[in-house]
Design a protein around this motif. Sequence first.
Motif, short mmCIF file in Angstrom:
data_model
loop_
_atom_site.label_atom_id
_atom_site.label_comp_id
_atom_site.label_asym_id
_atom_site.label_seq_id
_atom_site.Cartn_x
_atom_site.Cartn_y
_atom_site.Cartn_z
N PRO A 19 0.82 -1.22 0.00
CA PRO A 19 0.00 0.00 0.00
C PRO A 19 0.85 1.27 0.00
CG PRO A 19 -0.69 -1.50 1.76
CD PRO A 19 0.54 -2.08 1.14
N ARG A 20 2.09 1.18 0.51
CA ARG A 20 2.99 2.34 0.55
C ARG A 20 3.70 2.58 -0.78
NH1 ARG A 20 6.92 1.22 5.33
NH2 ARG A 20 7.93 2.88 4.23
N LEU A 21 3.56 1.65 -1.73
CA LEU A 21 4.21 1.74 -3.04
C LEU A 21 5.73 1.84 -2.92
CD1 LEU A 21 1.75 4.14 -4.89
CD2 LEU A 21 1.86 1.64 -5.04
N ARG A 22 6.27 1.18 -1.91
CA ARG A 22 7.72 1.09 -1.76
C ARG A 22 8.04 -0.12 -0.88
NH1 ARG A 22 6.64 5.84 1.38
NH2 ARG A 22 7.22 5.61 3.57
N MET A 23 9.28 -0.57 -1.01
CA MET A 23 9.72 -1.73 -0.23
C MET A 23 11.22 -1.61 -0.04
SD MET A 23 8.86 -4.45 1.41
CE MET A 23 7.14 -4.43 0.93
N ASN A 24 11.67 -1.92 1.17
CA ASN A 24 13.10 -1.92 1.40
C ASN A 24 13.59 -3.34 1.65
OD1 ASN A 24 11.77 -1.44 4.09
ND2 ASN A 24 13.86 -1.73 4.80
#
Length: 129
Positions: A19-24
Amino acid sequence: MIINDELLDKITAEAETSPRLRMNYNLHESLDAKAQRLINVLLPGTPLPIHRHQHTAETYVLLRGKMFVVFYDSLGSQIERILLDPIKGKYGVQIPKGQWHNVEIIEPSSILEVKDGPYMPLQPEDILD
């Protein structure tokens, strides 16, 4: 470990379902590590507030994609806008400790992000509304 297209594609696929449109993808062993090293994949539209890190400088090296890093003053006025685009030879930026900043993602972007540890979540006084 090799940082290659396969790894970046895997992290990008995870970002696409977030949902945050990012991934680390952490390269450090723990949140207490003295150096926080990670690959961060950010997609257009990812929400990221104007913020600062009072305890550390921060380094971004763009592995692929295209994005702006934007610096602000303490009132939220934009003071500098830096386009990172490896095709144009603009690979990264050093963000000074305490500098208000955020990013605007133009196309899916993978960055190597490095800052001093341990991990410290942003506090309310480190976010501009």
